[in-house]
Scaffold this motif. Sequence first.
Motif, short mmCIF file in Angstrom:
data_model
loop_
_atom_site.label_atom_id
_atom_site.label_comp_id
_atom_site.label_asym_id
_atom_site.label_seq_id
_atom_site.Cartn_x
_atom_site.Cartn_y
_atom_site.Cartn_z
N SER A 43 0.92 -1.21 0.00
CA SER A 43 0.00 0.18 0.06
C SER A 43 0.98 1.22 0.01
O SER A 43 2.03 1.33 0.59
CB SER A 43 -1.10 0.16 1.16
N ALA A 44 0.44 2.25 -0.63
CA ALA A 44 1.15 3.54 -0.52
C ALA A 44 1.42 3.99 0.61
O ALA A 44 0.64 4.11 1.63
CB ALA A 44 0.52 4.80 -1.44
N GLN A 48 -1.94 0.79 4.53
CA GLN A 48 -2.78 -0.42 5.17
C GLN A 48 -4.38 0.27 5.28
O GLN A 48 -4.85 0.00 6.41
CB GLN A 48 -2.15 -1.06 6.24
N PRO A 49 -5.04 0.78 4.35
CA PRO A 49 -6.26 1.34 4.56
C PRO A 49 -7.45 0.48 4.61
O PRO A 49 -8.49 0.73 4.69
CB PRO A 49 -6.17 2.31 3.49
N TRP A 50 -6.98 -1.01 4.37
CA TRP A 50 -7.85 -2.21 4.10
C TRP A 50 -8.59 -2.30 5.54
O TRP A 50 -8.20 -2.07 6.52
CB TRP A 50 -7.35 -3.09 3.73
N ARG A 51 -9.87 -2.73 5.45
CA ARG A 51 -10.84 -3.08 6.53
C ARG A 51 -11.51 -4.41 6.19
O ARG A 51 -11.85 -4.39 4.97
CB ARG A 51 -11.56 -2.46 7.11
N PHE A 52 -11.69 -5.45 6.77
CA PHE A 52 -12.26 -6.82 6.24
C PHE A 52 -13.55 -6.80 7.04
O PHE A 52 -13.63 -6.94 8.04
CB PHE A 52 -11.26 -7.76 6.21
N ILE A 53 -14.40 -7.16 6.22
CA ILE A 53 -15.89 -7.77 6.75
C ILE A 53 -16.23 -8.87 6.20
O ILE A 53 -16.16 -9.29 5.17
CB ILE A 53 -17.01 -6.69 6.49
N VAL A 54 -16.40 -10.10 7.21
CA VAL A 54 -16.45 -11.22 7.02
C VAL A 54 -18.17 -11.49 7.00
O VAL A 54 -18.75 -11.32 7.99
CB VAL A 54 -15.82 -12.33 7.79
N SER A 90 -5.61 6.69 3.21
CA SER A 90 -4.65 6.67 1.84
C SER A 90 -5.38 7.48 0.82
O SER A 90 -5.94 7.00 -0.06
CB SER A 90 -4.46 5.33 1.54
N PRO A 91 -5.61 8.66 0.81
CA PRO A 91 -6.53 9.47 0.11
C PRO A 91 -6.54 9.40 -1.20
O PRO A 91 -7.23 9.59 -2.18
CB PRO A 91 -6.57 10.99 0.61
N ASP A 92 -5.20 9.24 -1.74
CA ASP A 92 -4.66 9.31 -3.16
C ASP A 92 -4.81 8.04 -3.58
O ASP A 92 -4.79 7.73 -4.90
CB ASP A 92 -3.39 10.26 -3.41
N SER A 93 -4.73 7.03 -2.86
CA SER A 93 -4.42 5.73 -3.62
C SER A 93 -5.23 4.24 -2.86
O SER A 93 -5.01 3.20 -3.12
CB SER A 93 -3.21 5.08 -3.66
N ASP A 97 -4.70 0.61 -3.17
CA ASP A 97 -4.29 -0.55 -2.19
C ASP A 97 -5.15 -1.41 -1.89
O ASP A 97 -4.82 -2.49 -1.54
CB ASP A 97 -4.20 0.64 -0.85
N CYS A 98 -6.55 -1.17 -1.80
CA CYS A 98 -7.35 -2.23 -1.43
C CYS A 98 -7.41 -3.42 -2.53
O CYS A 98 -7.99 -4.56 -2.34
CB CYS A 98 -8.86 -1.82 -1.28
N ALA A 99 -7.18 -2.76 -3.74
CA ALA A 99 -7.19 -3.75 -4.79
C ALA A 99 -6.00 -4.97 -4.60
O ALA A 99 -6.20 -6.22 -4.96
CB ALA A 99 -7.30 -3.14 -5.94
N ASN A 100 -4.99 -4.37 -4.26
CA ASN A 100 -3.70 -5.35 -3.95
C ASN A 100 -4.18 -6.25 -2.67
O ASN A 100 -4.11 -7.61 -2.72
CB ASN A 100 -2.39 -4.44 -3.54
N ALA A 101 -4.63 -5.69 -1.78
CA ALA A 101 -5.45 -6.46 -0.79
C ALA A 101 -6.45 -7.77 -1.16
O ALA A 101 -6.32 -8.76 -0.72
CB ALA A 101 -5.81 -5.78 0.53
N THR A 102 -7.26 -7.11 -2.00
CA THR A 102 -8.30 -8.19 -2.75
C THR A 102 -7.44 -9.26 -3.44
O THR A 102 -7.77 -10.70 -3.16
CB THR A 102 -8.94 -7.44 -3.62
N ILE A 103 -6.54 -9.08 -4.15
CA ILE A 103 -5.65 -10.20 -5.03
C ILE A 103 -5.11 -10.84 -3.86
O ILE A 103 -4.85 -12.12 -4.13
CB ILE A 103 -4.85 -9.76 -6.06
N TYR A 104 -4.46 -10.36 -2.68
CA TYR A 104 -3.83 -11.32 -1.85
C TYR A 104 -4.72 -12.23 -1.22
O TYR A 104 -4.45 -13.24 -0.78
CB TYR A 104 -3.20 -10.47 -0.48
N VAL A 105 -6.08 -11.73 -0.60
CA VAL A 105 -7.00 -12.72 -0.30
C VAL A 105 -7.07 -13.78 -1.20
O VAL A 105 -7.40 -14.74 -1.13
CB VAL A 105 -8.47 -11.96 -0.06
#
Length: 174
Positions: A43-44, A48-54, A90-93, A97-105
């Motif tokens: 992430s830029a 680490q702007p991600w939050r996960f909801i199961v 992470s206002p600009d990205s 950043d969360c697209a990166n987390a998505t592919i890691y999932v």
Amino acid sequence: MTCSPDELIEFLRSRRSIRRFKKEKVPMDLIKKILDVARYAPSAHNSQPWRFIVIDDRELLDKLSKMHGGGRPLRNAPQAIVVACDERASPDSYLLDCANATIYVQLAAHALGLGTVWIQTMRNIDDIRKLLDMPDHIVPASILAIGYPDEKPEPRPRIPLDEILCVNKYCLEG
């Protein structure tokens, strides 16, 4: 177990979008293992702007599945993971950043023998926020249906590399 570079490349090439799942729920310890891996996505500025909801509530999954046509896999998925972004972090990205987390999932799930399919959220941000009680600064970036695969899709065609590759400057039509 150590994998060769070729084995790792083949692992990446073998991931498929899974749209049909067995009814069995994925144990929460496996979900947590997957999300722990996702925390290592780039992430830029390491924001680490991600939050996960199961999501494992059938009523919520059904409501999410009806928000648009692409949500159909949620109808038979035992669970879903919403990757949400704190746009303040992470206002600009934040979306990248969360697209990166998505592919890691997706890759961590694939490594554990699970299937996922990415469901885009951009046309339903406000509806998803409302359904999941998310504040305005949290943006649902993706929803991943997740579960044990009940299908084994063949690879889909890919555009040949020489039709999409340029060096040093854009070189393609359009």
